[in-house]
Structure formats: structure tokens, C-alpha cells
Scaffold this active site. Structure first.
Site, PDB file in Angstrom:
ATOM      1  N   LYS A 140     -60.958 -75.500  33.450  1.00  0.00           N
ATOM      2  CA  LYS A 140     -60.938 -74.041  33.355  1.00  0.00           C
ATOM      3  C   LYS A 140     -62.206 -73.477  33.964  1.00  0.00           C
ATOM      4  CE  LYS A 140     -59.338 -71.220  29.891  1.00  0.00           C
ATOM      5  NZ  LYS A 140     -59.304 -70.830  28.485  1.00  0.00           N
ATOM      6  N   ASP A 181     -58.479 -66.464  17.946  1.00  0.00           N
ATOM      7  CA  ASP A 181     -57.472 -65.959  18.883  1.00  0.00           C
ATOM      8  C   ASP A 181     -56.200 -66.789  18.793  1.00  0.00           C
ATOM      9  OD1 ASP A 181     -56.527 -64.180  20.691  1.00  0.00           O
ATOM     10  OD2 ASP A 181     -57.444 -65.158  22.444  1.00  0.00           O
ATOM     11  N   GLY A 226     -52.729 -72.069  35.963  1.00  0.00           N
ATOM     12  CA  GLY A 226     -52.791 -70.845  35.173  1.00  0.00           C
ATOM     13  C   GLY A 226     -53.840 -69.930  35.755  1.00  0.00           C
ATOM     14  N   GLY A 265     -55.487 -65.810  35.151  1.00  0.00           N
ATOM     15  CA  GLY A 265     -55.421 -64.578  34.375  1.00  0.00           C
ATOM     16  C   GLY A 265     -56.783 -63.964  34.269  1.00  0.00           C
ATOM     17  N   GLY A 266     -56.883 -63.009  33.382  1.00  0.00           N
ATOM     18  CA  GLY A 266     -58.141 -62.294  33.226  1.00  0.00           C
ATOM     19  C   GLY A 266     -59.260 -63.208  32.766  1.00  0.00           C
TER      20      GLY A 266
END
Ligand SMILES: *[C@@H]1O[C@H](CO)[C@@H](O)[C@H](O)[C@H]1NC(C)=O
Ligand SMILES: *[C@@H]1O[C@H](CO)[C@@H](O)[C@H](O)[C@H]1NC(C)=O
Ligand SMILES: *[C@@H]1O[C@H](CO)[C@@H](O)[C@H](O)[C@H]1NC(C)=O
Ligand SMILES: *[C@@H]1O[C@H](CO)[C@@H](O)[C@H](O)[C@H]1NC(C)=O
Ligand SMILES: *[C@@H]1O[C@H](CO)[C@@H](O)[C@H](O)[C@H]1NC(C)=O
Ligand SMILES: *[C@@H]1O[C@H](CO)[C@@H](O)[C@H](O)[C@H]1NC(C)=O
Ligand SMILES: *[C@@H]1O[C@H](CO)[C@@H](O)[C@H](O)[C@H]1NC(C)=O
Ligand SMILES: *[C@@H]1O[C@H](CO)[C@@H](O)[C@H](O)[C@H]1NC(C)=O
Ligand SMILES: *[C@@H]1O[C@H](CO)[C@@H](O)[C@H](O)[C@H]1NC(C)=O
Ligand SMILES: *[C@@H]1O[C@H](CO)[C@@H](O)[C@H](O)[C@H]1NC(C)=O
Length: 737
Positions: free
Chosen positions: A431, A530, A410, A412-413
């Protein structure tokens, strides 16, 4: 035996002296050392010119030159000079006229007045001069001194005011001195009663104004001499030629007579046979060799040598010493070896330092990222097995094959997620966040969350195994969930058709349970902030795993999803939170409502592709529900012919979750119970649908609730209008925990 050697030595000495000086010759008179050609006894001097008369009758012995009253103070054979103490001439007056004058005459025989003297006169009304003889030739000179005004007198200058001086011509063997006054010293007798005149060695007399008052002392004067009246060439064949051995005749001297001098490299009395002795230049240090230890003394000189392996003249003013060819090779080899060794050493040192720097950097990051705080927390909480593990940078490097691109699952931002395999074969997601500067409060929060999240052991929450704090940005290590995100399953056309309603309902239920657990069951309430399908992961059995919470506060929100300053994702954001900035667990409830709607409709929460009224899915859904157009908005992939009661129930639940006022929304626990109820009723209706619930107590409670909801929902179906009051009536029931 010692005595024998001593006697032999004394005998040898005496033999050497006997050459010129007979044993009864005096070697000194008072302070004066008498050396040949000078002597005081019969047969001790070369000629009468060199007779020293030593008068011992009055106390201290005084050496006189020949039979004169000239006192000899020094004899220098190497320069062929002698120093005498010369009398000063004077001419004195008192007010009535001249009183006393003394004009010393000098007769020197073959000895001469040296030109290294000067003739000086002192006085205020003085004219002094001398006349001497060079052979038959008469020569002389003099000077005049006046005082004029007293203020013109200067100490140290002898230029005609109070003092005058004049050079002495060479070769004079005698001197008659005369001192005269112009005015009989009238008017100046008070401070200058006498005029004076004398010879003095250059540099040995400085005029002082006090000299005008009285001057009674002998002055040092230089005399020089030669031997006989023949030149070197004529004299060397005569019997008593004195220059012999290491002494040579001085050809630079042009008479009268000749002079001896020691050859270069020797010193001593050149007029005595074998008295010129070798000078050890090396010992005295007056040599030109590169180093003292390279100097070798020789008879009459010295040699400069070079160390082994070098050659050359070894002189400072010459070529010096240079290395021989073979030595050069040795040196080159030596230097190269040293250089290589040094290089290896420096490299080794560099690597060590680099490693140390890296360790220090890691420690810095560890501290900066709150590693110490985390360790304290872990030890305080008892260090149970489930708690966060602090991974080392090497462990994670190994796990991800040094962050290989093929391991990226993955991107992304928020950062990059890698798939990794730990040494215990656990598959993890690592991560790597993109982070800005962190404040201490943020770090504390982060650590707090890491500790709390790692303690959460819920089957529907992605497990946080730990973190690595040694990098600038902390790395988080999660349980690896293989089947992608919920968002993917809803919106990916290939997957969404297989994504049946009962799976969706089960996922919704599981998600709600997870959030409910976080809100109430966990030791410290955690607000996810979130909640969205992107953050709900699915495993192989479509079991929901809520991810990315808590820590998400630290992570910049996915920029693709339109980030706001208020944390969360647009489209899922609690409007009240947006307005007030007050974060409550009801914010998650709102977001979850949007997730429910997304599950129902298969549409994205916010899409700018849709007409303006439909842009915000939550608002559009509420509108449709209110207008009784629920069926039109439902996901085609659900393949429904009509609207089943479960969907109506879930829709109404979603509607309540989406209430603008957070107070009017149900709690997450109520939502979970309600969904569980709906799910259970569906299992009863369609036995092939498997329920994942195994909570006995919950099931009992749920049954009760489900009954209530069924009733309410039936009403809604029949009326097909949305009654906001129904939700109010339900709340007390739902809140009854
Ligand atoms: C001899 O030398 C001593 C000490 O240097 C000095 O005091 C003394 O006046 C000298 N004597 C003569 C006659 O020059
Ligand atoms: C030695 O000196 C004394 C007094 O200074 C003098 O009387 C005597 O004549 C001198 N002797 C010689 C040989 O000059
Ligand atoms: C004598 O003269 C030599 C050199 O000319 C000097 O070195 C030495 O000191 C002198 N001795 C005295 C007593 O003045
Ligand atoms: C000057 O000197 C002479 C001789 O020494 C003496 O007789 C006379 O008295 C002196 N005069 C004065 C004024 O001192
Ligand atoms: C110096 O004086 C003496 C006698 O006082 C005299 O015989 C001699 O000729 C004089 N010498 C000169 C060069 O005037
Ligand atoms: C010269 O020196 C003496 C002492 O050495 C001093 O008494 C005198 O005043 C000096 N004279 C001048 C003009 O400086
Ligand atoms: C100086 O004194 C002498 C003798 O006293 C005299 O003959 C002479 O004339 C004097 N000279 C001057 C210039 O006064
Ligand atoms: C000396 O002094 C007298 C008076 O004191 C004066 O008349 C005379 O001119 C002076 N002479 C000189 C040479 O200064
Ligand atoms: C004379 O004076 C100079 C400097 O003014 C000094 O160097 C020197 O030693 C002095 N000479 C004597 C003999 O006093
Ligand atoms: C040289 O000296 C000797 C004695 O020392 C003497 O007999 C001779 O006349 C002198 N010759 C000259 C030219 O002065």
C-alpha cells in the site's frame, strides 16, 4: 696550464688597450673615470680640448678641465657630454656699501655650454646676465630678481621673486658673467647680503629662501662636445676618424665637428675602436618576444623564435607564434580526447553524486518516517521472526515490477494498493498511501502500530509483513488476500445471491473474534476505528480478514465515503464518539453493529438514494426492529420465507451494538462469544454448515451462553417487540469473564 690561460688573457687585454690608450694613460682621477677622447697624459687625449689635469698635490685627486679651475665630475662618451662643477658668481654688500664680488668667466675652447643648462640668479635686488661667444658671434642673456615683500617668497619657484632663471642658448664656448644691484642692497642686507648667479643643469637646482642668506657651493653644469671641426662626411676619410667597427658617425648632429655613437644593439665607448659591445637584450629583458625563453640574442640584436610546432615572428608587437597545421590537428585531437574524457568523468561523477543523493534522500525519509525508532523497537522486542520487516525500496520495486499499472489491485483516496511477489514467493499487497505532513507524534504512533500489527498473528487479521521507510511516504506490506472485500460480496448483485446466511454469519463471527482479539488479547489494545465491510477482506474460502486498522489513523479516509475530521466512515461512526471525541473500544462495537445490519439487510450503511428516514441504515434498522418490521428490511438475497431464530438473535445483538450510549453496548468479546454461540447452534441444526471454530474452551462457554440467548430470543420472537431490558439482563452474564 691555468697560468698559461691567464697570461694569454692578460696579453689579449693589453693588446686591445694599446690600440688607443698607451699603457701609462690614467684611467681615473679621484671619482672620475677618464675615457677616450679624454686623457690626462701626453698622447692620451684626442686634442687639447680633452685634456684632463689631475691635481694630486692636496689629498684627494681633483680632475680639472684642461688647465682651468673647472672641475670635471663626469664624462659621458655615449652622449658626448661632460659634467663639471661650476663656480657660482656673487656680489655682496654690507650696510656701508658693496664689499666683494666674484664673476667667474668660462673659456671652453671647442667644448660648449650645453643648452640643457639654465642660468639662475638669486637675490632681492639683483640683475644678472652673461655674454658668450659662438665662434665669432656674441650671444648672451640674463634675468632680474627682486623680493618686494618677504611674504611673497616661495620655495621651489624661480620666477623673479628672490630667484630668476633663463634658458641658455646653444653652442656658446665662453661666458662672461655680470651681477649688479639696483639700490646697492640698501635695507635688505640683513637677510640677503649677496646676489648670486650661475649655470646649472636643468632639474638639479630648487630655489629655497635660505639661499638668500648665503650660497657657497659649486653647481653641476653640462658641457657638450664634438670631435674636430669637420662634419661626418668630411671627417670619415681622414686618418684619425674615430667612429669605426660597431660605432657610427651621428648624422643627426650638425656640428661643429662630428660625434660617434654605437650602432643600435651595441653599447660602450663609441670613440674607442671595437669598444661598442653587443647588448644581450634577452638577458636584460628589454625585448619584444612573447616569452623570455623564445628570445635568442644575436650580434647587435635579438631574434624571437617559436616553440616546436609553432611558427611566426614570436613578437608581442607582431603576429606572435601560431600553431602549425599539424600541431593544430594534434591540439584539436588532444583537446577532443580530453573533452571526451572529461565528459565521461563528469557523467560518472554526476551519476555517483545522484546515487549518493538518492541514498541520502532515502536515509532522510527513513529517519523522518521513524525508521530508527522502528529498528530500536524491533531490537528491544527481541527481534522474533514474526516481527515487522523493514523492506528496502529495491525489494518492493522488484516485487511490484516497478509499480507497474497492471499490478494495481486497489485505488482510492487513501492511496494505491499493488499486488507484489516477494523474493521468497510470498504474495503481498503493498500500500502506497497518500500522506500529508507528519508530526513526530504521528510518526511515533505509526511506528507503534507497525510494530504491534506485525506482531499480531491472528487468522482473521490481515498480516502486516512490514514496511518500507525509505520513501517519503512509508509503504506498507500486507499479506495478499485474493477474494475482495466483504462490501463487494454484499453489494455486488452477482455475488450477493451466492452469499448465503451461514457464510455471512461465519464472517461476522470471525470478524468479531478478530476485533475482540485486538481489543483484549493483543499485547496493547488496538481500536480499529474504521470497521466496515470495505475493510473486511475475504480469502478463497470466505475466511474474513480484518484489514486497514491502526495504520488507518495515518491514512486519510476514503473521500468517496465522506470523510469527517473524526476518524472513521460516516454511517459506521459511533455517535457518542462523534459527540465527545472520546474514542473507546465500544466505538468499534458500534461500527461492527452496522456491519451486522449490513449483512442482514444487504443495504449500504449510508445511502442518499433512499428516503430520508431510511438514509442511515442503523437508525432505519433499529426503527424497523422496534416496529416489528424486521422481515421487510432483510436482504432478499437471503431468500427467506420467514425469520429464522438466528437472524432474530443476530438482529438483537446488532441492536445492542448500536446503542447510543457506549456503556450499554456489549464488549467485542461478548459479541464474539454470542455470535459463536449462534453459529454453533446453527451447525447443530444444519449439520452441513461447517464451523470454523475449534476452540474447545470457547465452545463450552459458548454453549452456555447460547442457551441463555436462545431463551431470550424466543421471548423476543413471541413478543416481536424490542425489550431494551433484556440486553441489561444479559450483560452480567456476558461480562462474566
Ligand atoms: C667621490 O665620491 C665619493 C663617494 O661617492 C664622495 O664622497 C666624494 O666626495 C667624491 N669626491 C669628489 C672629488 O667628488
Ligand atoms: C694643485 O693644487 C694645489 C693646491 O690646491 C696648487 O697649489 C697647485 O699649484 C696645483 N697644481 C697644478 C699643476 O695645478
Ligand atoms: C655620469 O653620467 C652618467 C650618464 O650621463 C651617469 O650614469 C653616471 O652615474 C654619472 N656618474 C657620476 C659619478 O655622476
Ligand atoms: C663693510 O665692508 C668693508 C670691507 O669689507 C669693511 O671695511 C667695513 O667695515 C664693513 N662695514 C660694516 C658696517 O660692517
Ligand atoms: C670677457 O672678458 C674678457 C676679459 O675679462 C675679455 O677679454 C672678453 O672680451 C670678454 N668677452 C666678452 C664676450 O665680452
Ligand atoms: C624654505 O625651506 C627652508 C628649508 O629648506 C625653510 O627654512 C624656509 O622657511 C622655507 N621657506 C618658505 C617660504 O617656505
Ligand atoms: C652705490 O654705491 C656706490 C659706491 O659706494 C656709489 O657710487 C653709488 O652712487 C651708489 N648707488 C646708489 C644707487 O646708491
Ligand atoms: C631704506 O631705508 C631707509 C630708512 O631706513 C629709507 O629711507 C629708504 O627709503 C629705504 N630704501 C629702500 C630702497 O627701501
Ligand atoms: C626639486 O624639487 C622637486 C620637487 O619639488 C624634486 O623632485 C627634485 O628632486 C628637487 N631637486 C633637487 C635638486 O633638489
Ligand atoms: C679645423 O681644425 C684644424 C686643427 O684642428 C685647424 O687647423 C683648422 O683651421 C680648423 N678649421 C676651421 C674652419 O676652423
Amino acid at each position: 696550464m691555468h697560468l698559461t690561460i691567464l697570461l694569454v688573457g692578460v696579453a689579449a687585454l693589453m693588446a686591445a688597450n694599446a690600440q688607443q690608450d698607451s699603457s701609462n694613460c690614467e684611467t681615473s682621477c679621484g671619482n672620475l673615470t677618464i675615457t677616450y677622447p679624454f686623457g690626462s697624459g701626453e698622447g692620451c687625449f684626442y686634442s687639447s680640448d680633452f685634456l684632463v689635469t689631475c691635481n694630486r698635490s692636496s689629498g684627494e685627486p681633483i680632475p680639472y678641465f684642461r688647465k682651468s679651475n673647472i672641475i670635471i665630475s663626469n664624462i659621458s662618451t655615449d652622449k658626448s657630454e661632460m659634467e663639471i662643477k661650476a663656480s657660482v658668481g656673487s656680489d655682496c654688500y654690507n650696510s656701508s656699501g658693496p664689499t666683494e664680488s666674484r664673476f667667474p668667466n668660462i673659456r671652453l675652447g671647442n667644448v660648449r655650454i650645453s643648452a640643457k643648462n639654465k642660468f639662475v640668479a638669486i637675490g632681492c635686488d639683483t640683475n644678472a646676465y652673461f655674454i658668450g661667444k659662438r665662434g665669432n658671434e656674441v650671444d648672451g642673456t640674463g634675468c632680474t630678481s627682486t623680493c618686494g615683500r618677504k611674504s611673497l617668497l616661495r620655495n621651489g619657484t624661480c620666477s623673479g621673486v628672490g630667484c630668476c632663471e633663463v634658458a641658455v642658448p646653444e653652442g656658446l664656448r665662453s661666458s662672461n658673467m655680470t651681477i649688479r644691484s639696483f639700490n646697492n642692497h640698501t635695507n635688505i642686507t640683513d637677510f640677503n647680503p649677496c646676489s648670486y648667479g650661475f649655470f646649472v643643469e636643468q632639474g638639479k637646482f630648487n630655489f629655497s629662501t635660505t639661499n638668500l642668506l648665503g650660497f657657497r657651493q659649486r653647481m653641476p653644469m653640462l658641457l657638450d662636445w664634438g670631435i674636430g671641426n669637420l662634419t661626418c662626411d668630411d671627417a670619415k676619410d681622414t686618418d684619425n676618424f674615430l667612429c669605426s667597427g660597431n660605432s657610427e658617425c651621428d648624422q643627426d648632429y650638425d656640428g661643429p665637428g662630428y660625434r660617434c655613437r654605437c650602432k643600435e644593439g651595441y653599447e660602450g665607448n663609441p670613440y674607442v675602436k671595437d669598444a661598442c659591445k653587443n647588448i644581450n637584450e634577452c638577458e636584460r629583458g628589454n625585448h619584444e618576444c612573447d616569452h623570455d625563453d623564445q628570445c635568442v640574442d644575436t650580434d647587435g640584436g635579438y631574434m624571437c623564435t617559436c616553440r616546436k610546432g609553432y611558427s611566426g615572428d614570436g613578437r608581442k608587437d607582431g603576429a606572435g607564434c601560431t600553431a602549425d597545421q599539424s600541431t593544430l590537428i594534434k591540439i584539436v585531437v588532444g583537446i577532443s580526447a580530453s573533452a571526451i574524457f572529461l565528459l565521461i568523468f563528469v557523467t560518472w561523477l554526476y551519476l555517483i553524486l545522484k546515487k549518493r543523493k538518492l541514498i541520502m534522500l532515502r536515509e532522510k525519509f527513513f529517519k523522518q518516517n521513524g525508521g530508527i525508532m522502528l529498528q530500536q523497537r524491533i531490537s528491544r522486542d527481541g527481534g522474533s521472526h514474526d516481527q515487522a520487516k523493514v523492506f528496502t525500496i529495491e525489494e518492493l520495486k522488484r516485487a511490484t515490477n516497478n509499480y507497474d499499472d497492471s499490478r494495481i489491485i486497489g485505488k482510492g483516496g487513501y492511496g494505491t494498493v499493488y499486488k507484489g511477489v516477494l523474493s521468497d514467493n510470498r504474495i503481498v499487497a503493498i500500500k502506497r498511501s497518500k500522506l500529508g505532513d507528519q508530526t513526530q507524534a504521528q510518526i511515533e504512533q505509526f511506528i507503534n502500530e507497525v510494530v504491534i500489527l506485525s506482531q499480531i498473528n491472528h487468522r482473521n487479521v490481515v498480516k502486516l509483513f512490514g514496511c518500507c521507510l525509505e520513501t517519503e511516504i512509508p509503504l506498507l506490506v500486507y499479506e495478499f488476500i485474493p477474494n475482495g472485500t466483504l462490501s463487494d460480496h454484499i453489494h455486488n448483485k452477482g455475488k450477493s445471491s451466492a452469499f448465503t446466511w451461514d457464510i455471512r454469519l461465519r464472517i461476522a463471527t470471525e470478524t468479531a473474534e478478530a476485533l475482540s482479539y485486538l481489543h483484549s488479547a493483543a499485547s496493547v489494545p488496538i481500536i480499529h476505528r474504521d470497521v466496515k465491510p470495505m475493510n473486511i477482506l475475504l480469502d478463497d474460502n470466505y475466511v474474513a480478514k480484518v484489514a486497514d486498522f491502526g495504520a488507518s489513523k495515518l491514512i486519510p479516509i476514503d473521500q468517496i465515503e465522506l470523510a469527517t475530521i473524526v476518524q472513521g466512515t460516516l454511517g459506521y461512526l459511533d455517535p457518542e464518539y462523534l459527540q465527545t471525541n472520546q474514542l473507546t473500544d465500544k466505538s468499534d462495537v458500534y461500527s461492527f453493529g452496522v456491519v451486522l445490519v449490513e449483512l442482514l439487510t444487504g443495504k449500504k450503511a449510508l445511502s442518499f438514494d433512499r428516503p430520508e428516514t431510511e438514509r442511515n441504515l442503523a437508525i432505519y434498522f433499529l426503527y424497523s426492529l422496534k416496529e416489528g418490521k424486521l422481515f421487510q428490511v432483510l436482504d432478499e438475497n437471503l431468500q427467506l420465507n420467514d425469520v429464522p431464530s438466528e437472524i432474530i438473535q443476530v438482529s438483537k445483538l446488532a441492536e445492542r451494538c448500536l446503542c447510543v450510549k457506549s456503556d450499554e453496548r456489549p464488549t467485542m468479546k461478548e459479541v464474539a462469544i454470542e455470535l459463536q454461540g449462534i453459529l454453533t447452534s446453527m451447525v447443530h441444526k444444519h449439520p452441513w454448515v461447517q464451523s470454523n471454530s475449534n476452540e474447545d474452551e470457547g465452545e463450552y462457554l459458548l454453549k452456555e451462553l447460547t442457551n441463555d440467548y436462545e431463551r431470550t430470543n424466543d421471548d423476543n420472537v413471541s413478543s416481536s417487540t424490542f425489550d431494551t431490558m433484556s440486553k441489561h439482563t444479559m450483560l452480567p452474564i456476558a461480562n462474566g469473564r
